[in-house]
Design a protein around this motif. Structure first.
Motif, PDB file in Angstrom:
ATOM      1  N   GLY A   6       0.754  -1.246   0.000  1.00 60.13           N
ATOM      2  CA  GLY A   6       0.000   0.000   0.000  1.00 60.13           C
ATOM      3  C   GLY A   6       0.780   1.289   0.000  1.00 60.13           C
ATOM      4  O   GLY A   6       0.315   2.305  -0.520  1.00 60.13           O
ATOM      5  N   GLY A  14      -1.799   1.766  -2.589  1.00 62.32           N
ATOM      6  CA  GLY A  14      -2.434   0.521  -2.996  1.00 62.32           C
ATOM      7  C   GLY A  14      -2.110   0.096  -4.409  1.00 62.32           C
ATOM      8  O   GLY A  14      -2.531  -0.978  -4.846  1.00 62.32           O
ATOM      9  N   ASP A  50      -4.184  -4.123  -5.937  1.00 65.78           N
ATOM     10  CA  ASP A  50      -4.786  -4.137  -4.600  1.00 65.78           C
ATOM     11  C   ASP A  50      -5.985  -3.200  -4.511  1.00 65.78           C
ATOM     12  O   ASP A  50      -6.927  -3.458  -3.755  1.00 65.78           O
ATOM     13  N   ARG A  51      -5.950  -2.114  -5.260  1.00 61.74           N
ATOM     14  CA  ARG A  51      -7.110  -1.219  -5.262  1.00 61.74           C
ATOM     15  C   ARG A  51      -8.314  -1.915  -5.895  1.00 61.74           C
ATOM     16  O   ARG A  51      -9.452  -1.755  -5.427  1.00 61.74           O
ATOM     17  N   GLU A  67      -9.437  -4.546  -3.398  1.00 55.53           N
ATOM     18  CA  GLU A  67     -10.060  -3.898  -2.246  1.00 55.53           C
ATOM     19  C   GLU A  67     -11.502  -3.503  -2.543  1.00 55.53           C
ATOM     20  O   GLU A  67     -12.391  -3.636  -1.690  1.00 55.53           O
TER      21      GLU A  67
END
Length: 318
Positions: free
Chosen positions: A116, A184, A188-189, A192
Motif C-alpha cells: 500500500g 495501494g 490491490d485497489r 479492495e
C-alpha cells in the motif's frame, strides 16, 4: 553468471521470493532477526518445491543455494537485487530501507513488497541513492504468480525502473511499471473494491462467503484468468466492442449497484465472515488448502500461457 537475491524478512511473502529465486537458479541470501526463521523457510521451500518442479525449474535450481546471515549488512554483500519484506508499518519500513540504502552499492535496486505505501514515502530516510528504492509488489503465492507491480518515487529515474524490470524478468516474473505512485498501486485497489462490496453482501444478508466466492470462481474469475475487466467488457459489446457496451450499459453506472465504503466491522459481521470461511474450509488446514491452490495454479498456468500475448506474436505486452 550467478545472480543473487538478498531477502530481508522471511514471512509468507519473503519466503515466496526465496522459493521463486531458487527455482530460477539464483543464489539467495536471507536475513530475519527471528531465530526460528531458517527452519520456517526451509519447511516452506520443501512444501513449494514440488509445484515449482512441475512448473519447470532452471537447470541450476537448488534449495541448497540459500543461506541465512546474521545482519542486514552481511545480507546485501554481492546482491544483484534486494527485496524488503518487513511488516507493513511505515516507520519500520523506512528504518529498514534506510539501513539497506546505506549498506548497499548505489546501483543495486532495492524493492519493497509493500502492498500500500507509496515509494516517495519509503524513500524519505534514504540518503545514499534513494531513487533505487522502489515498490516491487508481488502476489501470493509469489513463487507461482508472475505479476509484480513496480512503482518509482519522486527520486526515481527511468533507468532505475528499466533495470528493475530486467531483474524481475530474470526471475520469470511479469513486471508492470505503474505510471504514477498511488496508495495501494493497481491490483490491490481493484481487489479492495471487490472485498468491500463482498463484505456489504455478507453484512446485508444477501449472500454467504461461499456464495460470493462461487460467483467469482464459476463466473467472472474464469474469464479474468485470461482477460481482464476491460477486454471482457469489450467482448460484451458484440461486433462494435467497447463503444457499444458503454452506450448500452453505461447508464447503469448511475444506479446504486455498489457501496464502495466498507461496512463497519461489527463483531456480528466478523463472526459471519469467519464462520463462512470455516464452512468453506470444511475442516481442511491452511496448509492443505495451500497445496490444493498450488496444484490448481500449476495446471492453470500451463494452460493460460498458451494464450498469453507472446504466444500470439504480440511482443512487448504485459
Amino acid at each position: 553468471m550467478n545472480h543473487q537475491l538478498s531477502v530481508i524478512g522471511t514471512g509468507v511473502i519473503g519466503n515466496g521470493w526465496i522459493a521463486r529465486a531458487l527455482a530460477q537458479g539464483w543464489d539467495v541470501v536471507a536475513f530475519d532477526p527471528d531465530p526460528k526463521a531458517p527452519a520456517r523457510t526451509h519447511a516452506f521451500i520443501e512444501n513449494a518445491w514440488p509445484s515449482l518442479q512441475r512448473l519447470g525449474l532452471a537447470e541450476s535450481a537448488s534449495p541448497t543455494r540459500l543461506r541465512f546471515v546474521d545482519s542486514v549488512e552481511e545480507a546485501v554483500i554481492g546482491a544483484d537485487l534486494i527485496q524488503e519484506n518487513v511488516p507493513e508499518r511505515l516507520e519500520l519500513k523506512r528504518e529498514m530501507l534506510a539501513a539497506l540504502d546505506a549498506a548497499t552499492e548505489k546501483h543495486v535496486i532495492i524493492g519493497s513488497s509493500t502492498s500500500g505505501f507509496k515509494p516517495s514515502d519509503l524513500q524519505q530516510d534514504c540518503h545514499n541513492a534513494p531513487g533505487r528504492v522502489i515498490v516491487a509488489h508481488p502476489f501470493n503465492p509469489v513463487y507461482l504468480l508472475p505479476l509484480v507491480e513496480l512503482v518509482g518515487g519522486e527520486a526515481t529515474v527511468p533507468d532505475q525502473l528499466a533495470r528493475a524490470q530486467a531483474h524481475y524478468q530474470a526471475l520469470a516474473m511479469r513486471p508492470m511499471v505503474v505510471r504514477r505512485e498511488i496508495e495501494g498501486h493497481i491490483a490491490d485497489r481493484l481487489m479492495e473494491a471487490l472485498w468491500r462490496e463482498a463484505l456489504h453482501l455478507v453484512n446485508d444478508g444477501v449472500a454467504t462467503t461461499e456464495e460470493i466466492d462461487a460467483a467469482v470462481v464459476y463466473g467472472c474469475g474464469l474469464r479474468w484468468s485470461l482477460m481482464g475487466t476491460f477486454l471482457t467488457f469489450h467482448l460484451a459489446g458484440g461486433e462494435q466492442g467497447m463503444r457499444h457496451m458503454l452506450e448500452q450499459f453505461g447508464p447503469a453506472l448511475k444506479l446504486p449497484w455498489t457501496k464502495l465504503e466498507a461496512p463497519e466491522l461489527t463483531n456480528d459481521l466478523i463472526d459471519r465472515v469467519v464462520d463462512g470461511c470455516n464452512h468453506q474450509a470444511a475442516g481442511r488446514s491452511v496448509a492443505e488448502l495451500d497445496s490444493r491452490r498450488d496444484d490448481f495454479l500449476v495446471e492453470l498456468l500451463g494452460l493460460v500461457q498458451k494464450y498469453w500475448p507472446e504466444a500470439e506474436g504480440l511482443e512487448g505486452r504485459i
